[in-house]
Write a protein that holds these residues in place. Structure first.
Motif, short mmCIF file in Angstrom:
data_model
loop_
_atom_site.label_atom_id
_atom_site.label_comp_id
_atom_site.label_asym_id
_atom_site.label_seq_id
_atom_site.Cartn_x
_atom_site.Cartn_y
_atom_site.Cartn_z
N HIS A 22 10.65 10.21 9.66
CA HIS A 22 9.33 11.01 9.61
C HIS A 22 7.25 10.37 9.62
CE1 HIS A 22 12.12 13.99 8.48
NE2 HIS A 22 12.74 13.55 7.49
N SER A 23 6.62 10.98 10.74
CA SER A 23 5.98 9.91 10.23
C SER A 23 5.03 10.87 10.40
CB SER A 23 5.47 9.18 11.94
OG SER A 23 6.22 8.64 12.45
N PHE A 24 3.46 10.32 9.29
CA PHE A 24 2.59 11.66 8.51
C PHE A 24 1.53 10.70 8.21
CE2 PHE A 24 6.67 12.08 6.24
CZ PHE A 24 6.80 13.06 5.72
N ASN A 25 0.13 11.26 9.05
CA ASN A 25 -1.17 9.98 9.72
C ASN A 25 -1.37 10.61 7.69
OD1 ASN A 25 -2.97 10.12 10.59
ND2 ASN A 25 -4.18 11.28 10.77
N VAL A 26 -2.74 9.72 7.26
CA VAL A 26 -2.98 10.39 5.93
C VAL A 26 -4.24 9.63 5.77
CG1 VAL A 26 -0.41 9.44 5.00
CG2 VAL A 26 -1.80 7.67 4.84
N ASN A 27 -4.96 10.11 4.83
CA ASN A 27 -6.73 9.27 4.74
C ASN A 27 -6.02 8.72 4.00
OD1 ASN A 27 -8.93 9.13 5.47
ND2 ASN A 27 -9.57 11.27 5.07
N ASP A 28 -7.11 7.66 2.97
CA ASP A 28 -7.13 7.00 2.05
C ASP A 28 -6.55 7.30 0.68
OD1 ASP A 28 -8.88 5.59 3.88
OD2 ASP A 28 -11.06 6.36 2.84
N GLY A 29 -5.67 6.52 -0.12
CA GLY A 29 -5.35 6.89 -1.52
C GLY A 29 -4.80 5.98 -1.67
N PHE A 30 -3.60 5.86 -2.65
CA PHE A 30 -2.64 4.86 -2.68
C PHE A 30 -1.20 4.87 -3.29
CE2 PHE A 30 -2.85 7.04 -6.61
CZ PHE A 30 -2.08 7.53 -7.15
N ILE A 31 -0.22 3.96 -3.42
CA ILE A 31 0.83 4.38 -3.70
C ILE A 31 1.63 3.98 -4.35
CG2 ILE A 31 1.54 4.13 -0.89
CD1 ILE A 31 2.86 1.50 -2.47
N ALA A 32 2.26 4.11 -5.40
CA ALA A 32 2.30 3.65 -6.50
C ALA A 32 4.70 3.46 -6.18
CB ALA A 32 2.55 4.29 -7.82
N PHE A 33 4.93 2.37 -6.73
CA PHE A 33 6.37 2.50 -7.02
C PHE A 33 6.98 1.57 -8.30
CE2 PHE A 33 10.49 0.06 -5.59
CZ PHE A 33 11.08 1.03 -5.53
N ASP A 34 8.09 2.33 -8.70
CA ASP A 34 8.75 1.69 -9.48
C ASP A 34 10.03 2.47 -9.89
OD1 ASP A 34 9.37 0.25 -11.84
OD2 ASP A 34 8.23 1.40 -13.02
N SER A 35 11.04 2.39 -10.43
CA SER A 35 12.12 2.32 -10.14
C SER A 35 13.00 3.24 -9.34
CB SER A 35 12.14 2.79 -11.90
OG SER A 35 11.53 2.21 -13.04
N ASN A 36 12.89 2.40 -8.27
CA ASN A 36 12.76 2.92 -6.82
C ASN A 36 12.58 4.82 -6.52
OD1 ASN A 36 14.90 1.38 -5.64
ND2 ASN A 36 16.73 1.79 -6.58
N LYS A 37 11.41 4.89 -7.28
CA LYS A 37 10.54 5.66 -6.50
C LYS A 37 8.97 5.60 -6.55
CE LYS A 37 12.87 8.41 -10.91
NZ LYS A 37 12.90 9.29 -11.70
N LEU A 38 9.44 6.19 -5.18
CA LEU A 38 7.14 5.91 -4.48
C LEU A 38 6.93 7.31 -4.81
CD1 LEU A 38 5.63 3.96 -3.28
CD2 LEU A 38 7.25 4.91 -0.89
N THR A 39 5.36 6.79 -4.96
CA THR A 39 4.60 8.21 -4.62
C THR A 39 3.74 7.53 -4.11
OG1 THR A 39 4.98 8.93 -6.85
CG2 THR A 39 3.25 9.84 -5.86
N VAL A 40 3.02 8.54 -2.50
CA VAL A 40 2.05 8.51 -1.76
C VAL A 40 1.17 9.41 -2.43
CG1 VAL A 40 1.62 8.07 0.38
CG2 VAL A 40 3.51 6.84 -0.46
N ALA A 41 0.00 9.01 -2.44
CA ALA A 41 -1.10 9.85 -2.99
C ALA A 41 -2.53 9.18 -2.29
CB ALA A 41 -0.77 10.13 -4.51
N VAL A 42 -3.12 11.02 -0.99
CA VAL A 42 -3.82 10.73 -0.46
C VAL A 42 -4.38 11.82 -0.51
CG1 VAL A 42 -2.50 9.39 1.28
CG2 VAL A 42 -2.15 11.28 1.63
N GLU A 43 -5.76 11.84 0.23
CA GLU A 43 -6.87 12.75 0.38
C GLU A 43 -6.33 13.76 0.90
OE1 GLU A 43 -10.21 14.45 -0.40
OE2 GLU A 43 -10.19 12.33 -0.99
N ARG A 44 -5.88 13.30 2.42
CA ARG A 44 -5.77 14.75 3.01
C ARG A 44 -4.21 13.61 4.04
NH1 ARG A 44 -10.96 15.09 6.72
NH2 ARG A 44 -10.30 13.04 6.52
N GLY A 45 -3.13 14.22 4.62
CA GLY A 45 -2.12 14.03 4.87
C GLY A 45 -1.36 15.41 5.70
N SER A 46 -1.06 14.69 6.66
CA SER A 46 -0.02 15.77 7.77
C SER A 46 1.24 15.04 8.44
CB SER A 46 -1.12 16.34 9.14
OG SER A 46 -1.43 15.67 9.37
N GLN A 47 2.25 15.59 8.96
CA GLN A 47 3.28 15.18 9.49
C GLN A 47 3.04 15.69 10.54
OE1 GLN A 47 7.13 16.34 8.47
NE2 GLN A 47 7.84 15.44 9.59
N LEU A 48 3.70 13.73 11.60
CA LEU A 48 3.16 14.34 13.25
C LEU A 48 4.14 14.61 14.14
CD1 LEU A 48 1.40 10.39 12.83
CD2 LEU A 48 0.21 12.76 13.15
#
Length: 97
Positions: A65-91
Motif C-alpha cells: 500500500h502506498s500513501f502520499n503524505v505531507n509533513d509529520g512524524f513517526i513513532a515506533f516502539d514495541s512493534n507499533k508504528l504510528t505515522v501522523a501527518v498533516e495530510r495523507g491519501s492512498q495512492l
C-alpha cells in the motif's frame, strides 16, 4: 504461529482530520527528514520527523500500500508504528512480485 506474529508490526497512519490506514505489516518505508528510512519489526524505538513523500507499507503476505503524505512524524516502539501527518491519501494497492 508465534513466529509469524513476531515478524509483523501494527501500523497506524493518521492525518490531522481522519485515519488513513491501519493494519499489520512486515515492513514500512518512510520519507524521513534526513532521507529514506525502513522500519522492520523489532526495530529500535525511534521518533523522527518526516517530509512530504510516499510511505509504503508491505503486509505479511506481500501486498503493498502506498500513501502520499505531507509533513509529520513517526513513532515506533514495541512493534507499533504510528505515522501522523498533516495530510495523507492512498495512492494504489498492488501485489509484490
Amino acid at each position: 504461529m508465534a513466529g509469524e506474529e513476531k515478524s509483523t508490526m501494527q501500523v497506524n497512519i493518521v492525518a490531522s482530520d481522519r485515519p488513513v490506514w491501519s493494519g499489520t505489516a512486515r515492513s514500512v518505508t518512510i520519507p524521513a527528514s534526513e532521507g529514506g528510512m525502513g522500519i522492520l519489526p523489532d526495530h529500535e524505538p525511534v521518533l523522527t520527523v518526516i517530509r512530504e513523500g510516499v510511505v509504503t507499507v508491505t503486509e505479511a503476505e506481500g501486498t503493498q500500500h502506498s500513501f502520499n503524505v505531507n509533513d509529520g512524524f513517526i513513532a515506533f516502539d514495541s512493534n507499533k508504528l504510528t505515522v501522523a501527518v498533516e495530510r495523507g491519501s492512498q495512492l494504489k494497492d498492488g501485489q509484490q512480485d
